[in-house]
Design a protein around this motif. Structure first.
Motif, PDB file in Angstrom:
ATOM      1  N   TYR A  79      -4.825   0.537   8.395  1.00  0.00           N
ATOM      2  CA  TYR A  79      -3.976   0.659   7.223  1.00  0.00           C
ATOM      3  C   TYR A  79      -3.210   1.968   7.340  1.00  0.00           C
ATOM      4  O   TYR A  79      -3.756   2.972   7.799  1.00  0.00           O
ATOM      5  CB  TYR A  79      -4.836   0.692   5.945  1.00  0.00           C
ATOM      6  CG  TYR A  79      -5.731  -0.514   5.805  1.00  0.00           C
ATOM      7  CD1 TYR A  79      -6.924  -0.611   6.517  1.00  0.00           C
ATOM      8  CD2 TYR A  79      -5.387  -1.568   4.962  1.00  0.00           C
ATOM      9  CE1 TYR A  79      -7.739  -1.721   6.399  1.00  0.00           C
ATOM     10  CE2 TYR A  79      -6.209  -2.680   4.831  1.00  0.00           C
ATOM     11  CZ  TYR A  79      -7.377  -2.751   5.556  1.00  0.00           C
ATOM     12  OH  TYR A  79      -8.188  -3.843   5.437  1.00  0.00           O
ATOM     13  N   PHE A  83      -0.520   4.822   5.389  1.00  0.00           N
ATOM     14  CA  PHE A  83      -0.188   5.352   4.067  1.00  0.00           C
ATOM     15  C   PHE A  83       0.817   6.488   4.197  1.00  0.00           C
ATOM     16  O   PHE A  83       0.824   7.230   5.184  1.00  0.00           O
ATOM     17  CB  PHE A  83      -1.440   5.930   3.380  1.00  0.00           C
ATOM     18  CG  PHE A  83      -2.600   4.983   3.295  1.00  0.00           C
ATOM     19  CD1 PHE A  83      -3.502   4.875   4.352  1.00  0.00           C
ATOM     20  CD2 PHE A  83      -2.817   4.224   2.162  1.00  0.00           C
ATOM     21  CE1 PHE A  83      -4.590   4.017   4.285  1.00  0.00           C
ATOM     22  CE2 PHE A  83      -3.907   3.362   2.079  1.00  0.00           C
ATOM     23  CZ  PHE A  83      -4.789   3.259   3.143  1.00  0.00           C
ATOM     24  N   TYR A 130       1.506   9.670   1.618  1.00  0.00           N
ATOM     25  CA  TYR A 130       1.122  10.383   0.418  1.00  0.00           C
ATOM     26  C   TYR A 130       2.101  11.530   0.185  1.00  0.00           C
ATOM     27  O   TYR A 130       2.604  12.139   1.128  1.00  0.00           O
ATOM     28  CB  TYR A 130      -0.296  10.970   0.539  1.00  0.00           C
ATOM     29  CG  TYR A 130      -1.412  10.000   0.229  1.00  0.00           C
ATOM     30  CD1 TYR A 130      -2.006   9.245   1.235  1.00  0.00           C
ATOM     31  CD2 TYR A 130      -1.886   9.849  -1.069  1.00  0.00           C
ATOM     32  CE1 TYR A 130      -3.043   8.359   0.956  1.00  0.00           C
ATOM     33  CE2 TYR A 130      -2.933   8.967  -1.360  1.00  0.00           C
ATOM     34  CZ  TYR A 130      -3.493   8.230  -0.346  1.00  0.00           C
ATOM     35  OH  TYR A 130      -4.523   7.364  -0.628  1.00  0.00           O
ATOM     36  N   PHE A 170       2.706  13.389   3.562  1.00  0.00           N
ATOM     37  CA  PHE A 170       1.712  13.199   4.604  1.00  0.00           C
ATOM     38  C   PHE A 170       1.620  11.726   4.984  1.00  0.00           C
ATOM     39  O   PHE A 170       1.506  10.848   4.114  1.00  0.00           O
ATOM     40  CB  PHE A 170       0.331  13.672   4.143  1.00  0.00           C
ATOM     41  CG  PHE A 170       0.215  15.155   3.962  1.00  0.00           C
ATOM     42  CD1 PHE A 170       0.367  15.729   2.708  1.00  0.00           C
ATOM     43  CD2 PHE A 170      -0.048  15.983   5.047  1.00  0.00           C
ATOM     44  CE1 PHE A 170       0.258  17.097   2.528  1.00  0.00           C
ATOM     45  CE2 PHE A 170      -0.164  17.352   4.876  1.00  0.00           C
ATOM     46  CZ  PHE A 170      -0.003  17.909   3.621  1.00  0.00           C
ATOM     47  N   LEU A 194      -6.030   4.609   8.319  1.00  0.00           N
ATOM     48  CA  LEU A 194      -7.450   4.318   8.138  1.00  0.00           C
ATOM     49  C   LEU A 194      -7.776   3.081   8.953  1.00  0.00           C
ATOM     50  O   LEU A 194      -7.104   2.055   8.836  1.00  0.00           O
ATOM     51  CB  LEU A 194      -7.743   4.063   6.658  1.00  0.00           C
ATOM     52  CG  LEU A 194      -9.164   3.698   6.256  1.00  0.00           C
ATOM     53  CD1 LEU A 194     -10.095   4.870   6.472  1.00  0.00           C
ATOM     54  CD2 LEU A 194      -9.201   3.260   4.802  1.00  0.00           C
ATOM     55  N   ILE A 195      -8.809   3.182   9.773  1.00  0.00           N
ATOM     56  CA  ILE A 195      -9.233   2.037  10.572  1.00  0.00           C
ATOM     57  C   ILE A 195     -10.016   1.069   9.698  1.00  0.00           C
ATOM     58  O   ILE A 195     -10.779   1.494   8.827  1.00  0.00           O
ATOM     59  CB  ILE A 195     -10.092   2.514  11.763  1.00  0.00           C
ATOM     60  CG1 ILE A 195      -9.260   3.407  12.669  1.00  0.00           C
ATOM     61  CG2 ILE A 195     -10.635   1.338  12.555  1.00  0.00           C
ATOM     62  CD1 ILE A 195     -10.086   4.096  13.735  1.00  0.00           C
ATOM     63  N   GLY A 196      -9.836  -0.211   9.938  1.00  0.00           N
ATOM     64  CA  GLY A 196     -10.460  -1.220   9.099  1.00  0.00           C
ATOM     65  C   GLY A 196     -11.946  -1.398   9.301  1.00  0.00           C
ATOM     66  O   GLY A 196     -12.639  -1.927   8.435  1.00  0.00           O
ATOM     67  N   ALA A 197     -12.460  -0.954  10.410  1.00  0.00           N
ATOM     68  CA  ALA A 197     -13.888  -1.128  10.648  1.00  0.00           C
ATOM     69  C   ALA A 197     -14.389  -0.002  11.540  1.00  0.00           C
ATOM     70  O   ALA A 197     -13.693   0.443  12.436  1.00  0.00           O
ATOM     71  CB  ALA A 197     -14.157  -2.473  11.317  1.00  0.00           C
ATOM     72  N   SER A 210     -15.099   3.129  10.834  1.00  0.00           N
ATOM     73  CA  SER A 210     -14.846   4.528  10.457  1.00  0.00           C
ATOM     74  C   SER A 210     -14.387   4.558   9.014  1.00  0.00           C
ATOM     75  O   SER A 210     -13.641   3.689   8.571  1.00  0.00           O
ATOM     76  CB  SER A 210     -13.775   5.152  11.351  1.00  0.00           C
ATOM     77  OG  SER A 210     -13.432   6.445  10.867  1.00  0.00           O
ATOM     78  N   TYR A 211     -14.840   5.555   8.287  1.00  0.00           N
ATOM     79  CA  TYR A 211     -14.434   5.705   6.890  1.00  0.00           C
ATOM     80  C   TYR A 211     -13.375   6.787   6.725  1.00  0.00           C
ATOM     81  O   TYR A 211     -13.006   7.121   5.619  1.00  0.00           O
ATOM     82  CB  TYR A 211     -15.653   6.078   6.039  1.00  0.00           C
ATOM     83  CG  TYR A 211     -16.775   5.080   6.145  1.00  0.00           C
ATOM     84  CD1 TYR A 211     -17.922   5.378   6.872  1.00  0.00           C
ATOM     85  CD2 TYR A 211     -16.702   3.844   5.520  1.00  0.00           C
ATOM     86  CE1 TYR A 211     -18.960   4.467   6.981  1.00  0.00           C
ATOM     87  CE2 TYR A 211     -17.744   2.931   5.615  1.00  0.00           C
ATOM     88  CZ  TYR A 211     -18.868   3.254   6.343  1.00  0.00           C
ATOM     89  OH  TYR A 211     -19.902   2.357   6.438  1.00  0.00           O
ATOM     90  N   GLN A 212     -12.899   7.321   7.825  1.00  0.00           N
ATOM     91  CA  GLN A 212     -12.077   8.523   7.771  1.00  0.00           C
ATOM     92  C   GLN A 212     -10.605   8.200   7.651  1.00  0.00           C
ATOM     93  O   GLN A 212     -10.029   7.520   8.501  1.00  0.00           O
ATOM     94  CB  GLN A 212     -12.319   9.369   9.021  1.00  0.00           C
ATOM     95  CG  GLN A 212     -13.764   9.754   9.203  1.00  0.00           C
ATOM     96  CD  GLN A 212     -13.956  10.767  10.315  1.00  0.00           C
ATOM     97  OE1 GLN A 212     -13.014  11.406  10.764  1.00  0.00           O
ATOM     98  NE2 GLN A 212     -15.186  10.926  10.751  1.00  0.00           N
ATOM     99  N   LEU A 213      -9.987   8.722   6.611  1.00  0.00           N
ATOM    100  CA  LEU A 213      -8.534   8.688   6.472  1.00  0.00           C
ATOM    101  C   LEU A 213      -8.001   9.879   7.259  1.00  0.00           C
ATOM    102  O   LEU A 213      -8.336  11.025   6.950  1.00  0.00           O
ATOM    103  CB  LEU A 213      -8.165   8.786   4.990  1.00  0.00           C
ATOM    104  CG  LEU A 213      -6.704   8.639   4.589  1.00  0.00           C
ATOM    105  CD1 LEU A 213      -6.146   7.296   5.024  1.00  0.00           C
ATOM    106  CD2 LEU A 213      -6.552   8.815   3.082  1.00  0.00           C
ATOM    107  N   PHE A 259      -5.017  12.236   8.556  1.00  0.00           N
ATOM    108  CA  PHE A 259      -3.700  12.690   8.102  1.00  0.00           C
ATOM    109  C   PHE A 259      -2.935  13.394   9.208  1.00  0.00           C
ATOM    110  O   PHE A 259      -3.522  14.039  10.089  1.00  0.00           O
ATOM    111  CB  PHE A 259      -3.850  13.684   6.950  1.00  0.00           C
ATOM    112  CG  PHE A 259      -4.243  13.073   5.640  1.00  0.00           C
ATOM    113  CD1 PHE A 259      -5.580  12.847   5.337  1.00  0.00           C
ATOM    114  CD2 PHE A 259      -3.296  12.751   4.685  1.00  0.00           C
ATOM    115  CE1 PHE A 259      -5.958  12.296   4.129  1.00  0.00           C
ATOM    116  CE2 PHE A 259      -3.665  12.199   3.468  1.00  0.00           C
ATOM    117  CZ  PHE A 259      -5.000  11.974   3.196  1.00  0.00           C
ATOM    118  N   GLY A 260      -1.606  13.332   9.110  1.00  0.00           N
ATOM    119  CA  GLY A 260      -0.754  14.197   9.898  1.00  0.00           C
ATOM    120  C   GLY A 260      -0.655  15.570   9.242  1.00  0.00           C
ATOM    121  O   GLY A 260      -1.255  15.816   8.191  1.00  0.00           O
TER     122      GLY A 260
END
Lengths: 114, 115
Positions: free
Chosen positions: B33, B35, B37, B91, B95-98, B100-103, B105-106
């Motif tokens: 996914y 994003f 921000y 920014f 986010l990887i779909g499976a 990893s829970y880590q968003l 950022f650049g």
């Protein structure tokens, strides 16, 4: 209709002191995240909770950092024996369900360690 | 390491004009996914737009749209009819779909809007 809130907004600590940063997520949000944002940088992931379970703490920089969410709502990030390199903005975010849901961020706590 | 690159540290745009912010990312995953921000000087991060990688159609939200080029791993943000309130740090993140829970950022792009 409150969003994510964090307290305190600003914290000044002397090196070696312990600090506790609080996050109140949006009511009903299952997922909660902590990030560290250094000056001029993007946020970096610290840890993730699903309800009260801490599913990922791989981003915590050292064992001086500890996070909890005992009842699945409010979360506290604790930093023991603070160091100058801990100075940063600490952001909390929450999402409704799964971690892939959109994250809503709080205003952050700016920590300055002298 | 999985990374997000925003090659423009600063950008400026005249009020009412259009500006495009660049973002490239590096992942070997197929389910992820993306994003954008926005972080105004008050510091609260606000979601601008979200794109699921499996969707071919580019996401749009009012004056904000993305150009998602999956093969090129590019995810640029276009702001049309720029307003003074658009001035902020932007920014890009993914986010990887499976697995990893880590968003991730650049480093951000600081956008200034000139009256």
């Amino acid at each position: 209709g409150a969003g994510v809130s964090q307290s305190p907004r600003y914290k000044v600590a002397k090196r070696g002191q312990d600090v506790a940063l609080r996050c109140d997520p949006i009511s009903g949000h299952v997922s909660l995240f902590w990030y560290q944002q250094a000056l001029g940088q993007g946020p970096e992931f610290l840890t993730y909770f699903q309800n009260e379970a801490q599913l990922d703490k791989s981003g915590l920089p050292s064992d001086r950092f500890f996070a909890e969410r005992p009842e699945g709502s409010v979360s506290t990030l604790k930093i023991q024996r603070t160091q100058q390199e801990d100075s940063a903005v600490y952001l909390c975010a929450s999402s409704l369900g799964r971690y892939t849901d959109t994250q809503y961020f709080g205003p952050g706590t700016r920590l300055t360690v002298l | 390491a999985q990374t997000v690159t925003q090659s423009q540290p600063e950008m400026s745009v005249q009020e009412a004009e259009t500006v495009t912010l660049s973002c490239t990312y590096d992942t070997s995953e197929s389910d992820y996914y993306l994003f954008w921000y926005k972080q105004p000087p008050s510091r609260q991060m606000i979601l601008v737009i979200r794109q699921e990688a499996y969707k071919q159609q580019n996401a749009t939200e009012n004056r904000f749209s993305v150009n998602f080029q999956k093969a090129a791993k590019s995810f640029s943000l276009k702001i049309s009819d720029s307003q003074l309130g658009d001035a902020a740090m932007y920014f890009c993140a993914y986010l990887i779909g499976a697995g990893s829970y880590q968003l991730t950022f650049g480093k951000g792009t600081k956008l200034s809007v000139i009256p």
